[in-house]
Design a protein around this motif. Structure first.
Motif, short mmCIF file in Angstrom:
data_model
loop_
_atom_site.label_atom_id
_atom_site.label_comp_id
_atom_site.label_asym_id
_atom_site.label_seq_id
_atom_site.Cartn_x
_atom_site.Cartn_y
_atom_site.Cartn_z
N PRO A 164 -0.94 -9.04 14.71
CA PRO A 164 -1.80 -10.02 14.06
C PRO A 164 -2.64 -9.48 12.92
CG PRO A 164 -2.69 -9.41 16.20
CD PRO A 164 -1.32 -8.80 16.11
N ARG A 165 -2.90 -8.17 12.89
CA ARG A 165 -3.78 -7.61 11.86
C ARG A 165 -3.00 -6.89 10.76
NH1 ARG A 165 -9.07 -7.70 13.87
NH2 ARG A 165 -9.21 -7.90 16.15
N PHE A 166 -1.68 -6.93 10.83
CA PHE A 166 -0.86 -6.28 9.82
C PHE A 166 -0.68 -7.20 8.62
CE2 PHE A 166 1.66 -2.63 11.87
CZ PHE A 166 0.60 -2.29 12.68
N ASN A 167 -0.43 -6.62 7.46
CA ASN A 167 -0.12 -7.39 6.26
C ASN A 167 1.22 -8.09 6.46
OD1 ASN A 167 1.33 -7.68 3.56
ND2 ASN A 167 -0.75 -7.29 2.89
N GLN A 168 1.21 -9.42 6.51
CA GLN A 168 2.41 -10.19 6.86
C GLN A 168 3.55 -9.99 5.85
OE1 GLN A 168 2.81 -12.14 9.81
NE2 GLN A 168 4.89 -11.76 9.09
N ASP A 169 3.20 -9.90 4.56
CA ASP A 169 4.25 -9.71 3.55
C ASP A 169 4.95 -8.37 3.74
OD1 ASP A 169 3.71 -12.17 2.40
OD2 ASP A 169 2.33 -11.34 0.91
N ASP A 170 4.17 -7.34 4.05
CA ASP A 170 4.78 -6.02 4.26
C ASP A 170 5.60 -5.98 5.55
OD1 ASP A 170 3.88 -4.94 1.91
OD2 ASP A 170 2.11 -3.99 2.78
N VAL A 171 5.14 -6.71 6.58
CA VAL A 171 5.94 -6.79 7.81
C VAL A 171 7.28 -7.43 7.52
CG1 VAL A 171 6.10 -7.91 10.07
CG2 VAL A 171 3.97 -6.79 9.39
N ASN A 172 7.27 -8.54 6.78
CA ASN A 172 8.53 -9.22 6.44
C ASN A 172 9.43 -8.33 5.59
OD1 ASN A 172 7.72 -11.51 7.82
ND2 ASN A 172 6.85 -12.49 6.00
N THR A 173 8.83 -7.60 4.66
CA THR A 173 9.62 -6.68 3.82
C THR A 173 10.22 -5.57 4.65
OG1 THR A 173 8.20 -7.15 1.91
CG2 THR A 173 9.56 -5.16 1.80
N ALA A 174 9.42 -5.02 5.60
CA ALA A 174 9.92 -3.95 6.46
C ALA A 174 11.08 -4.43 7.32
CB ALA A 174 8.78 -3.42 7.35
N ILE A 175 10.96 -5.64 7.86
CA ILE A 175 12.04 -6.20 8.68
C ILE A 175 13.29 -6.38 7.83
CG2 ILE A 175 12.79 -8.27 9.93
CD1 ILE A 175 9.85 -8.56 10.86
N GLY A 176 13.11 -6.89 6.62
CA GLY A 176 14.25 -7.06 5.73
C GLY A 176 14.91 -5.74 5.38
N TYR A 177 14.08 -4.74 5.15
CA TYR A 177 14.61 -3.42 4.83
C TYR A 177 15.41 -2.84 6.00
CZ TYR A 177 14.69 1.62 4.16
OH TYR A 177 15.09 2.93 4.08
N LEU A 178 14.86 -2.96 7.20
CA LEU A 178 15.53 -2.42 8.39
C LEU A 178 16.80 -3.18 8.71
CD1 LEU A 178 12.39 -1.71 10.56
CD2 LEU A 178 13.94 0.00 9.63
N GLN A 179 16.86 -4.46 8.33
CA GLN A 179 18.06 -5.24 8.55
C GLN A 179 19.06 -5.11 7.39
OE1 GLN A 179 16.33 -9.16 9.17
NE2 GLN A 179 16.33 -8.89 11.39
N GLY A 180 18.68 -4.31 6.39
CA GLY A 180 19.58 -4.07 5.27
C GLY A 180 19.68 -5.22 4.30
#
Length: 200
Positions: A164-180
């Motif tokens: 809940p306290r993480f930067n949501q845009d960076d979380v989404n970017t990280a997930i996208g990166y890890l999913q290729g």
């Protein structure tokens, strides 16, 4: 935390059922990771640790907290949290300790740590650093059986992160990166320095 504990209980039951249906597979005992804030002075953490224990006591986990919850705060020291003695556990030993079901940590298991049965994580920390976010999520995306689970049990391929306290845009970017899915540039530039060996 309540949602994370509920999801953790569901994952635990799902793994038990999967093992019952597939006797040749290892029984996976999922791990709930709870990341807390740093403390100041004598305060162990700015996160109310007593409230965490109180909340977990109210959840139907399927096991007793006593002997199942550990921390990675300081070596060889047991802390009394919410009336419960919570011993220290070395991060490197968590993977092989099925008695460890819940881990309280600050940053000890965020990088360079591998525990495939870590299936649910809730964090009370703030993070705006993409690399830190990516590393933390990367700790969690390990398959406990080192293989993909096929339907109808493919829900066991999922991990559950509550950030809940993480930067949501960076979380989404990280997930996208890890999913290729995204071409994210993670190149680091350094200025190498040579230190020659002294004759002595």
């Amino acid at each position: 935390l309540t949602q994370a504990a509920s999801q953790f209980s569901t994952m635990s039951e799902d793994w038990r059922e999967y093992h019952d249906e597939n006797q040749d597979t290892q029984l996976i005992t999922p791990l709930l990771c709870i990341q807390v804030q740093d403390g100041q002075g004598d305060n162990l953490s700015e996160t109310p640790l007593g409230d965490i224990v109180a909340t977990l006591r109210q959840c139907d986990l399927g096991f007793e907290l006593d002997g199942a919850i550990f921390h990675c705060f300081s070596q060889n020291q047991t802390h009394n949290i919410g009336g419960l003695d919570v011993p220290y556990i070395a991060p490197s030993t968590i993977s092989g300790r099925d008695d460890a079901r819940i881990i309280l940590f600050k940053t000890a298991i965020a990088t360079g740590w591998d525990c495939p049965r870590a299936e649910v994580l809730v964090s009370d920390r703030h993070s705006e650093d993409f690399t830190v976010i990516c590393q933390l999520i990367g700790r969690m995306v390990r398959a406990p059986l080192h293989q993909r689970i096929e339907p109808p049990n493919d829900n066991l391929n999922a991990i559950h992160l509550y950030l809940p306290r993480f930067n949501q845009d960076d979380v989404n970017t990280a997930i996208g990166y890890l999913q290729g899915e995204l071409g994210v540039d993670l190149t680091q530039t350094t200025n190498p320095v040579t230190y020659p060996r002294r004759p002595g």
